[in-house]
Design an enzyme around this catalytic site. Structure first.
Site, PDB file in Angstrom:
ATOM      1  N   GLU A 268       1.108  -1.022   0.199  1.00  0.00           N
ATOM      2  CA  GLU A 268       0.120   0.298   0.092  1.00  0.00           C
ATOM      3  C   GLU A 268       0.840   1.548  -0.185  1.00  0.00           C
ATOM      4  O   GLU A 268       1.049   1.506   1.214  1.00  0.00           O
ATOM      5  CB  GLU A 268      -1.113  -0.266   0.880  1.00  0.00           C
ATOM      6  N   ARG A 271       3.356   7.434  -1.345  1.00  0.00           N
ATOM      7  CA  ARG A 271       4.625   8.535  -1.760  1.00  0.00           C
ATOM      8  C   ARG A 271       5.223   8.233  -2.335  1.00  0.00           C
ATOM      9  O   ARG A 271       5.934   9.145  -3.927  1.00  0.00           O
ATOM     10  CB  ARG A 271       5.760   8.666  -0.089  1.00  0.00           C
ATOM     11  N   CYS A 346       2.020  34.300   9.640  1.00  0.00           N
ATOM     12  CA  CYS A 346       2.173  35.167  10.721  1.00  0.00           C
ATOM     13  C   CYS A 346       2.279  34.738  11.819  1.00  0.00           C
ATOM     14  O   CYS A 346       2.080  34.208  13.126  1.00  0.00           O
ATOM     15  CB  CYS A 346       1.012  36.138  11.474  1.00  0.00           C
ATOM     16  N   TYR A 375       1.792  14.180   0.052  1.00  0.00           N
ATOM     17  CA  TYR A 375       1.848  14.967   1.123  1.00  0.00           C
ATOM     18  C   TYR A 375       2.562  16.367   0.801  1.00  0.00           C
ATOM     19  O   TYR A 375       3.200  17.273   1.661  1.00  0.00           O
ATOM     20  CB  TYR A 375       2.968  13.707   2.680  1.00  0.00           C
TER      21      TYR A 375
END
Length: 408
Positions: A268, A271, A346, A375
């Protein structure tokens, strides 16, 4: 640089001067790379795509023509897989499944649920029995290890994943007693982003030896083994990524030694399949110096691409020169100096790359962060400060230019 990405940047800046902020995906590369991986798998091995890496609709549609199935971890992902892949098999893992998710997974015909705990095992069986179903399951195991070095570890240490190895005999006996489930085997997903071929083969041998020992000890027959993903991409040095071609001969030898009763071994991966198809393109809005350091402020940041700050590294980028300059004052630039790339948020943690030497960078140039197909957008905190989302563009060789969010 991908020539199509460069052409798109040039065309975009020629057409208007809105700051560029976009994910760019090469679907031809994605399909070619994935097809090579899937077609090379020996015998009983199958490749499921871990949707958590990137669940954009066009990515899923492209992958659905070449993968063996989808691995999902939520009902939302089940629905996306159904839309993109039609009747492709779906396996459902991850901790914290709700009753509603389990009920829907059974109703929608998910191929298999990966059970994360004894408590979840009881709930899956109870819900399936109410639906007059018998749900095929794998027990996810948190092995003792030790495991190869990797970016993340999900087993071999205290984590929220899987059933403690010592509890497996109890879990197997319970699964055999419950009417609503059918135990088919075990799920091992122990680490993420491993680059070492030899250690990964050793890991697979460990998994196989474990299930053979449990078959003998517990009197069961394992028909499905899921060996997880964890096959890595080196984002800093892509040439040092996991060597698939070197992985295949020992993988083939392993497959040939498996018992005939083991019908399927599932990978599975996420990436490894999608990372290299994508780039994050962002325009430099400002260049400034504080306390002796140069900063490039980009149209974007970690709310779009969180991985660098999450993993504490500097993501490689390329400067794409843009000649357009519409202002009536001089253009700020930095030459032959390290630059830290920061976003619009910020917080001082909004950093994508620290002190990277550049030969030349100007306000209005575009930075192209390579290998962001996995990702990237999918794990980022999209709505912090309510900045606009990046555009998503998909490129195919035979496709004409299209509207925002379409193919190119």
């Amino acid at each position: 640089m991908n020539a199509r990405f460069k052409d798109w940047i040039d065309a975009r800046k020629h057409a208007d001067n809105e700051p560029i902020c976009a994910y760019l995906y090469d679907l031809d590369h994605l399909e070619k790379h994935t097809q090579k991986v899937v077609s090379s798998l020996p015998g009983r091995f199958r490749m499921y795509y871990a949707m958590k890496a990137n669940s954009e609709r066009e990515i899923l549609k492209s992958l659905s023509s070449v993968i063996d199935g989808f691995e999902v971890a939520s009902l939302g992902e089940v629905e996306k897989a159904k839309e993109a892949g039609g009747n492709l098999p779906i396996i459902f893992g991850g901790p914290g499944k709700t009753d509603g998710e389990i009920e829907a997974a059974i109703r929608l015909g998910v191929e298999r649920i990966h059970v994360e705990s004894v408590q979840e095992l009881r709930r899956v069986a109870w819900i399936a029995k109410k639906q007059e179903a018998q749900m095929p399951i794998l027990l996810r195991v948190n092995l003792r290890g030790p495991f190869p070095s990797a970016t993340l570890h999900m087993a071999g240490r205290p984590t929220q994943f899987g059933i403690n190895e010592e509890e497996i005999p109890q879990a197997v006996r319970l699964a055999q007693e419950l009417d609503g489930v059918k135990l088919e085997g075990f799920h091992f997903h122990s680490l993420s982003n491993n680059l070492d071929v030899e250690r990964h083969i050793q890991l697979l041998h460990l998994y196989v030896n474990k299930i053979l020992a449990w078959e003998k000890e517990l009197g069961i027959q394992v028909t499905v083994l899921n060996v997880g993903g964890g096959i890595g991409v080196d984002l800093l040095h892509p040439e040092q990524s996991f060597d698939w071609d070197r992985f295949l001969p020992p993988l083939t030898a392993l497959e040939q030694g498996l018992p005939d009763t083991l019908e399927m071994v599932q990978f599975e991966c996420g990436r490894y399949l999608t990372a290299t198809c994508g780039c994050y393109a962002v325009e430099v809005l400002d260049l400034k110096q504080n306390h002796g350091k140069h900063y490039a402020v980009i149209r974007g940041g970690t709310h779009h691409f969180r991985l660098p700050v999450s993993w504490q590294y500097s993501h490689p980028f390329e400067v794409v020169p843009v000649e357009r300059w519409d202002y009536p004052f001089p253009r700020q630039e930095v030459v032959d100096s390290p630059v830290t790339v920061v976003g619009q948020l910020c917080t001082p943690k909004d950093v994508l790359a620290h002190d990277i030497p550049v030969s030349r960078i100007r306000v209005g140039d575009v930075l192209l962060f390579h290998n962001t197909g996995a990702y990237g957008w999918s794990i980022s905190h999209h709505d912090f400060l309510s900045h606009p989302h990046p555009e998503q563009h998909y490129f195919r060789l035979a496709s004409p230019l299209a509207h925002v969010g379409g193919e190119f």
